[in-house]
Design a protein around this motif. Structure first.
Motif, mmCIF file in Angstrom:
data_model
loop_
_atom_site.group_PDB
_atom_site.id
_atom_site.type_symbol
_atom_site.label_atom_id
_atom_site.label_comp_id
_atom_site.label_asym_id
_atom_site.label_seq_id
_atom_site.Cartn_x
_atom_site.Cartn_y
_atom_site.Cartn_z
ATOM 1 N N GLY A 138 27.267 30.796 -27.924
ATOM 2 C CA GLY A 138 27.065 31.004 -29.350
ATOM 3 C C GLY A 138 26.187 29.977 -30.027
ATOM 4 O O GLY A 138 25.818 30.144 -31.179
ATOM 5 N N ALA A 139 25.847 28.889 -29.331
ATOM 6 C CA ALA A 139 25.005 27.851 -29.925
ATOM 7 C C ALA A 139 23.539 28.174 -29.659
ATOM 8 O O ALA A 139 23.154 28.435 -28.523
ATOM 9 N N GLU A 140 22.741 28.139 -30.704
ATOM 10 C CA GLU A 140 21.331 28.500 -30.572
ATOM 11 C C GLU A 140 20.511 27.379 -29.953
ATOM 12 O O GLU A 140 20.723 26.208 -30.221
ATOM 13 N N PHE A 141 19.597 27.763 -29.065
ATOM 14 C CA PHE A 141 18.549 26.846 -28.645
ATOM 15 C C PHE A 141 17.245 27.638 -28.632
ATOM 16 O O PHE A 141 17.245 28.841 -28.851
ATOM 17 N N ARG A 142 16.150 26.968 -28.381
ATOM 18 C CA ARG A 142 14.860 27.629 -28.468
ATOM 19 C C ARG A 142 14.028 27.399 -27.212
ATOM 20 O O ARG A 142 14.184 26.391 -26.527
ATOM 21 N N TYR A 143 13.174 28.363 -26.947
ATOM 22 C CA TYR A 143 12.106 28.174 -25.975
ATOM 23 C C TYR A 143 10.869 27.779 -26.773
ATOM 24 O O TYR A 143 10.396 28.544 -27.602
ATOM 25 N N LYS A 144 10.358 26.593 -26.501
ATOM 26 C CA LYS A 144 9.204 26.124 -27.258
ATOM 27 C C LYS A 144 8.112 25.629 -26.328
ATOM 28 O O LYS A 144 8.323 25.438 -25.124
ATOM 29 N N GLY A 145 6.963 25.417 -26.920
ATOM 30 C CA GLY A 145 5.846 24.867 -26.181
ATOM 31 C C GLY A 145 5.215 23.726 -26.957
ATOM 32 O O GLY A 145 5.326 23.667 -28.190
ATOM 33 N N TYR A 146 4.558 22.822 -26.234
ATOM 34 C CA TYR A 146 3.936 21.661 -26.861
ATOM 35 C C TYR A 146 2.607 21.360 -26.158
ATOM 36 O O TYR A 146 2.504 21.445 -24.930
ATOM 37 N N ILE A 147 1.634 21.020 -26.943
ATOM 38 C CA ILE A 147 0.387 20.487 -26.401
ATOM 39 C C ILE A 147 0.394 18.990 -26.676
ATOM 40 O O ILE A 147 0.410 18.559 -27.837
ATOM 41 N N MET A 148 0.427 18.212 -25.609
ATOM 42 C CA MET A 148 0.452 16.768 -25.717
ATOM 43 C C MET A 148 -0.915 16.204 -25.329
ATOM 44 O O MET A 148 -1.468 16.538 -24.278
ATOM 45 N N GLU A 149 -1.464 15.368 -26.204
ATOM 46 C CA GLU A 149 -2.790 14.787 -25.993
ATOM 47 C C GLU A 149 -2.661 13.293 -25.717
ATOM 48 O O GLU A 149 -1.938 12.582 -26.422
ATOM 49 N N ARG A 150 -3.336 12.833 -24.682
ATOM 50 C CA ARG A 150 -3.257 11.425 -24.346
ATOM 51 C C ARG A 150 -3.813 10.562 -25.455
ATOM 52 O O ARG A 150 -4.842 10.865 -26.074
ATOM 53 N N LYS A 151 -3.117 9.487 -25.765
ATOM 54 C CA LYS A 151 -3.560 8.593 -26.825
ATOM 55 C C LYS A 151 -4.792 7.798 -26.368
ATOM 56 O O LYS A 151 -5.017 7.587 -25.176
ATOM 57 N N ASN A 152 -5.598 7.393 -27.355
ATOM 58 C CA ASN A 152 -6.790 6.569 -27.114
ATOM 59 C C ASN A 152 -7.754 7.236 -26.152
ATOM 60 O O ASN A 152 -8.299 6.610 -25.230
ATOM 61 N N MET A 153 -7.979 8.530 -26.390
ATOM 62 C CA MET A 153 -8.924 9.245 -25.530
ATOM 63 C C MET A 153 -10.351 8.843 -25.870
ATOM 64 O O MET A 153 -10.668 8.559 -27.000
#
Length: 375
Positions: free
Chosen positions: A360-375
């Motif tokens: 009964g507890a909600e969770f989500r399927y999500k996506g993320y685009i992670m970009e390397r710092k100091n590119m």
């Protein structure tokens, strides 16, 4: 707990009402589902209680199942013997209200302290696709109750589906299920396009990529960039053996560990529905982040407000298995990556309908685009 088990428990709790004059507190979906799934309507219901009773009357909806709707202020103790509290979220609040009115002994509650949400959101035992259940203290505890997914029969089914795609008899496969209409991963394609504008060869690491599901799904579009690329899949040993025997090519490679890619410059890492299946996901994620890829694409990731270990059951319509799975605390995941990467984008995963439930507890399927710092 499964839906069927909770319905039996609710029916037992409702028996407290017996033949007495009964009221049901709260309207809405929960009460509709009670009427549909349980024995609620067999009891001697005199009226329903809802704080928005005046609004219901104003709309002309002043009766429910042939019974009047009253506001909490209209309830008189002598009128009824029992009050069924038809809500999970506000059960304790209503109990406190009844206690203040000296009516606590009349309450019929449907939930205990271990319940986490509305009963109708629980999985059905005979679900044909997949469902989740449990709240385990450790990965090993959950693993002892599962069949696992390192079954050669599963890999063979994935191989059959992959061959159908390779032979252009299907557009793509996911978890051995075949799909017959195009559905490109445009976030992946966009990242590929950015990298293609910067270099002549792109090195992709697809961790947990089965037999190259994302490769076969998107390669025709990727070819439009006219940029050479190598797609490296890191998988379990039996997938790697099948991949190297049946599928590998000049641009699709299979490895059983990240170490085997030592010395290669990785530009893009793909993690599609995989982190939640790892007993020590932080160790793997730390190793992957250390490769210095320009981007990490995390897709089909289970996240919630807190970390939770449960069991995912996959039905016979797919490949009939069960295995531990971790719903990651979203904030924890982001904090773990933030040392080397920044979040460029996030989204709900369309392929998994965005949201799901466990107990009964909600969770989500999500996506993320992670970009390397100091590119």
């Amino acid at each position: 707990m499964f839906l069927e088990e909770k319905i039996r428990e609710i029916n037992q709790r409702l028996e407290k009402a017996g033949n007495g004059k009964t009221a049901v507190w709260c309207l809405g979906v929960h009460t509709e589902k009670l009427a549909e799934y349980t024995t609620l309507l067999k009891y001697n219901i005199q009226f329903f209680i809802d704080k928005n009773a005046e609004m219901c009357v104003g709309r002309g909806d002043f009766e429910l199942y042939g019974k009047p709707v009253r506001s909490p202020g209209e309830v008189v103790c002598a009128d009824i013997d029992h009050i069924i509290i038809s809500t999970f979220k506000y059960q304790n609040e209503i109990l406190a209200d009844l206690k203040s009115k000296g009516m606590a002994e009349k309450a019929v509650t449907l939930y205990s302290d271990v319940d986490e949400g509305d009963f109708y959101l629980l999985p059905e035992r005979n679900n044909k696709d997949y469902y989740f259940t449990g709240n385990f203290s450790s990965w090993n505890e959950a693993a002892q109750l599962t069949k696992g997914y390192a079954d050669d029969r599963i890999a063979e089914k994935v191989l059959y589906a992959t061959r159908q795609v390779m032979e252009h008899k299907a557009c793509y496969e996911r978890d051995s299920v075949l799909f017959y209409t195009r559905d490109y991963n445009y976030r992946l394609i966009s990242l590929f396009g950015i990298l293609a504008s910067q270099q002549s060869h792109i090195n992709i690491l697809d961790f947990g990529g089965a037999l190259g599901s994302e490769y076969w799904k998107n390669r025709e579009f990727l070819y439009k960039f006219k940029t050479r690329f190598t797609w490296n899949v890191v998988e379990q040993k039996h997938y790697v053996e099948i991949g190297n025997r049946e599928i590998t090519s000049h641009e699709l490679k299979f490895y059983s560990s990240i170490d085997q890619l030592e010395g290669q410059k990785i530009n893009l890492i793909i993690l599609s529905g995989v982190l939640q299946c790892l007993p020590h996901y932080q160790t793997v994620l730390s190793e992957l982040a250390g490769l210095g890829a320009e981007y990490i694409l995390i897709d089909r990731q289970t996240v919630g407000s807190r970390s939770r270990i449960c069991i995912q059951y996959v039905g016979e319509n797919i490949y009939c298995a069960s295995y531990p799975i971790r719903i990651l605390a979203e904030q924890e995941l982001m904090e773990f990556l933030c040392e080397k990467y920044k979040k460029a984008a996030e989204y709900e995963s369309e392929s998994d309908s965005g949201r799901a439930y466990v107990d009964g507890a909600e969770f989500r399927y999500k996506g993320y685009i992670m970009e390397r710092k100091n590119m």
